[in-house]
Design a protein around this motif. Structure first.
Motif, PDB file in Angstrom:
ATOM      1  N   PHE A 166      -2.795 -11.399  -4.236  1.00  0.00           N
ATOM      2  CA  PHE A 166      -3.516 -10.138  -4.438  1.00  0.00           C
ATOM      3  C   PHE A 166      -3.947  -9.565  -3.084  1.00  0.00           C
ATOM      4  CE2 PHE A 166      -7.255  -7.546  -5.198  1.00  0.00           C
ATOM      5  CZ  PHE A 166      -6.939  -6.842  -6.349  1.00  0.00           C
ATOM      6  N   LEU A 167      -4.540 -10.396  -2.249  1.00  0.00           N
ATOM      7  CA  LEU A 167      -4.946  -9.957  -0.914  1.00  0.00           C
ATOM      8  C   LEU A 167      -3.733  -9.532  -0.099  1.00  0.00           C
ATOM      9  CD1 LEU A 167      -6.950  -9.581   1.401  1.00  0.00           C
ATOM     10  CD2 LEU A 167      -6.765 -12.048   1.864  1.00  0.00           C
ATOM     11  N   GLU A 170      -2.811  -6.086  -1.008  1.00  0.00           N
ATOM     12  CA  GLU A 170      -3.763  -5.142  -0.417  1.00  0.00           C
ATOM     13  C   GLU A 170      -3.444  -4.887   1.051  1.00  0.00           C
ATOM     14  OE1 GLU A 170      -8.039  -5.450  -2.540  1.00  0.00           O
ATOM     15  OE2 GLU A 170      -7.483  -7.224  -1.384  1.00  0.00           O
ATOM     16  N   LEU A 171      -3.189  -5.965   1.790  1.00  0.00           N
ATOM     17  CA  LEU A 171      -2.957  -5.834   3.231  1.00  0.00           C
ATOM     18  C   LEU A 171      -1.718  -5.002   3.530  1.00  0.00           C
ATOM     19  CD1 LEU A 171      -3.735  -9.513   4.360  1.00  0.00           C
ATOM     20  CD2 LEU A 171      -5.149  -7.483   4.768  1.00  0.00           C
ATOM     21  N   GLN A 174      -2.326  -1.265   2.549  1.00  0.00           N
ATOM     22  CA  GLN A 174      -3.264  -0.646   3.478  1.00  0.00           C
ATOM     23  C   GLN A 174      -2.567  -0.298   4.796  1.00  0.00           C
ATOM     24  OE1 GLN A 174      -6.816  -2.924   4.086  1.00  0.00           O
ATOM     25  NE2 GLN A 174      -7.749  -1.434   5.460  1.00  0.00           N
ATOM     26  N   ARG A 200       0.741  -9.382  -6.357  1.00  0.00           N
ATOM     27  CA  ARG A 200       1.013  -8.551  -5.180  1.00  0.00           C
ATOM     28  C   ARG A 200       0.939  -7.069  -5.554  1.00  0.00           C
ATOM     29  NH1 ARG A 200       6.157 -12.201  -2.885  1.00  0.00           N
ATOM     30  NH2 ARG A 200       4.953 -14.150  -2.886  1.00  0.00           N
ATOM     31  N   GLY A 203      -2.647  -5.960  -6.124  1.00  0.00           N
ATOM     32  CA  GLY A 203      -3.346  -5.720  -4.869  1.00  0.00           C
ATOM     33  C   GLY A 203      -2.981  -4.371  -4.278  1.00  0.00           C
ATOM     34  N   MET A 204      -1.688  -4.018  -4.333  1.00  0.00           N
ATOM     35  CA  MET A 204      -1.260  -2.703  -3.857  1.00  0.00           C
ATOM     36  C   MET A 204      -1.948  -1.586  -4.633  1.00  0.00           C
ATOM     37  SD  MET A 204       2.868  -3.283  -3.416  1.00  0.00           S
ATOM     38  CE  MET A 204       3.542  -4.593  -2.395  1.00  0.00           C
ATOM     39  N   ARG A 205      -2.012  -1.758  -5.954  1.00  0.00           N
ATOM     40  CA  ARG A 205      -2.599  -0.729  -6.807  1.00  0.00           C
ATOM     41  C   ARG A 205      -4.073  -0.485  -6.476  1.00  0.00           C
ATOM     42  NH1 ARG A 205      -1.154   1.182 -11.858  1.00  0.00           N
ATOM     43  NH2 ARG A 205       0.456  -0.436 -12.019  1.00  0.00           N
ATOM     44  N   VAL A 206      -4.807  -1.546  -6.211  1.00  0.00           N
ATOM     45  CA  VAL A 206      -6.231  -1.395  -5.889  1.00  0.00           C
ATOM     46  C   VAL A 206      -6.419  -0.514  -4.657  1.00  0.00           C
ATOM     47  CG1 VAL A 206      -8.238  -2.647  -4.980  1.00  0.00           C
ATOM     48  CG2 VAL A 206      -7.058  -3.487  -7.007  1.00  0.00           C
ATOM     49  N   ILE A 207      -5.566  -0.703  -3.647  1.00  0.00           N
ATOM     50  CA  ILE A 207      -5.687   0.077  -2.415  1.00  0.00           C
ATOM     51  C   ILE A 207      -5.318   1.543  -2.659  1.00  0.00           C
ATOM     52  CG2 ILE A 207      -4.808   0.376  -0.079  1.00  0.00           C
ATOM     53  CD1 ILE A 207      -6.716  -1.985  -0.445  1.00  0.00           C
ATOM     54  N   THR A 208      -4.268   1.790  -3.429  1.00  0.00           N
ATOM     55  CA  THR A 208      -3.904   3.187  -3.697  1.00  0.00           C
ATOM     56  C   THR A 208      -4.964   3.870  -4.549  1.00  0.00           C
ATOM     57  OG1 THR A 208      -2.553   2.498  -5.603  1.00  0.00           O
ATOM     58  CG2 THR A 208      -1.434   2.777  -3.488  1.00  0.00           C
TER      59      THR A 208
END
Length: 340
Positions: A166-167, A170-171, A174, A200, A203-208
């Motif tokens: 998940f992290l 995000e990384l 971002q 994975r 994590g991408m979705r949270v950042i968008t």
């Protein structure tokens, strides 16, 4: 037949000393001269360790089963699996254990009989099993036999080692957003096939979501972790959405296939399109261009999982171990062309 007693006599050592040296025991240290005499004697006499007899006498085989289920690839073509397996084998060799590699199949919901028979034989003292995919039938069989086990990846098994996927998601997202990209394509796996891949994407979705972008609107093509599927997916993405400026692949192998395909289609990387991977395989740093990716410290997984397994085999109950990933920025990503 040559016995351990014959070796001990030839080397002028106690039988117990010869036995411990030839079994690579780490509980006692012997001088280099003593080890040399024992090894030379065993070679001169043609002595071979009888593992079956040792197992009967000690109740253990000192054999660890490394289980990489055959989903898309065998472990011989899955580069991430090879990194982990290499670490397991190195630890075993240094600590008096031996590695048995198994790659069972799941056919119509059933685990192949050869794998089941291997477990039923009591041959392995412990097991490390790759659970990055949905392998519930295999895990159910493993649990029936009560063999000490460490699961690699997302699993309900109490003793496991996993990366914070998940992290990692995000990384990588971002990083791409900070470069100014908004027209982004995704090369993923079908939902539910790999819990790690699902994490994975989450994590991408949270950042968008945090910047007001709709992740679900990003064009997505699913692959199967192979470079060929990455190439096919990349071609489909740019054909459908030629305005894309970045493509995020859920693993390095698909990123490699994507880059080769895009270059063949005359898309300069990263001048026209940025591409990212995930895993940081050894080839990622040598690729042209070198790949921006997420390092999961896969080279350390073999040793870490073996240490956890030995704890379980000793009757302990270790907590799950979560490896923290890190972003590795290389030459496959650059600022969005419209933001230069």
């Amino acid at each position: 037949m040559v016995t351990i007693k014959d070796v001990a006599k030839r080397a002028s050592v106690a039988v117990s000393t010869a036995s411990r040296i030839l079994s690579n025991s780490t509980t006692e240290k012997f001088s280099e001269a003593t080890q040399t005499r024992v090894l030379r004697a065993s070679l001169e006499l043609g002595y071979r360790v009888n593992f079956a007899a040792r197992a009967l006498a000690s109740g253990e085989t000192r054999i660890i089963a490394s289980v990489f289920p055959r989903i898309y690839d065998t472990p011989f073509t899955a580069l991430a699996s090879l990194q982990i397996l290499s670490g397991i084998e190195a630890f075993c060799s240094e600590n008096g254990y031996h590695t048995l590699l198994s790659s069972p199949r799941i056919i119509d919901g059933q685990v192949d009989s050869g794998f089941v028979n291997m477990l039923a034989s009591g041959y392995p003292d412990g097991m490390i099993i790759d659970s990055h995919f949905q392998i519930d039938p295999i895990m159910a069989v493993v649990e029936q036999f009560g063999i000490p086990t460490i699961a690699l990846g997302y699993s309900s098994h109490p003793y496991r080692l996993q990366s914070d996927n998940f992290l990692g998601g995000e990384l990588i997202m971002q990083h791409i957003l900070e470069l100014g990209h908004r027209q982004i394509g995704i090369i993923a796996l079908p939902d539910g096939v790999s819990p790690a891949a699902d994490q994975r994407l989450m994590g991408m979705r949270v950042i968008t979501d945090a910047v007001g972008l709709d992740f679900a609107s990003f064009p997505r093509v699913n692959g199967n972790f192979s470079s060929d599927s990455g190439a096919t997916a990349a071609a489909a993405l740019v054909a459908a959405q030629p305005e894309l400026t970045a493509i995020l692949a859920i693993n390095d192998r698909m990123a490699m296939g994507a880059i080769l395909q895009l270059q063949a289609l005359n898309y300069p990387i990263p001048e026209r399109l940025s591409v990212t991977g995930f895993d940081d395989l050894p080839r990622a740093s040598e690729f042209n261009p070198s790949i921006t990716t997420i390092n999961q410290q896969l080279a350390s997984w073999g040793k870490l999982s073996m240490q956890l397994l030995l704890d379980v085999m000793a009757g302990q109950q270790p907590e799950p171990l979560v490896v923290q990933p890190r972003l590795v920025i290389r030459k496959s990503t650059a600022r969005c062309p419209t933001h230069n």
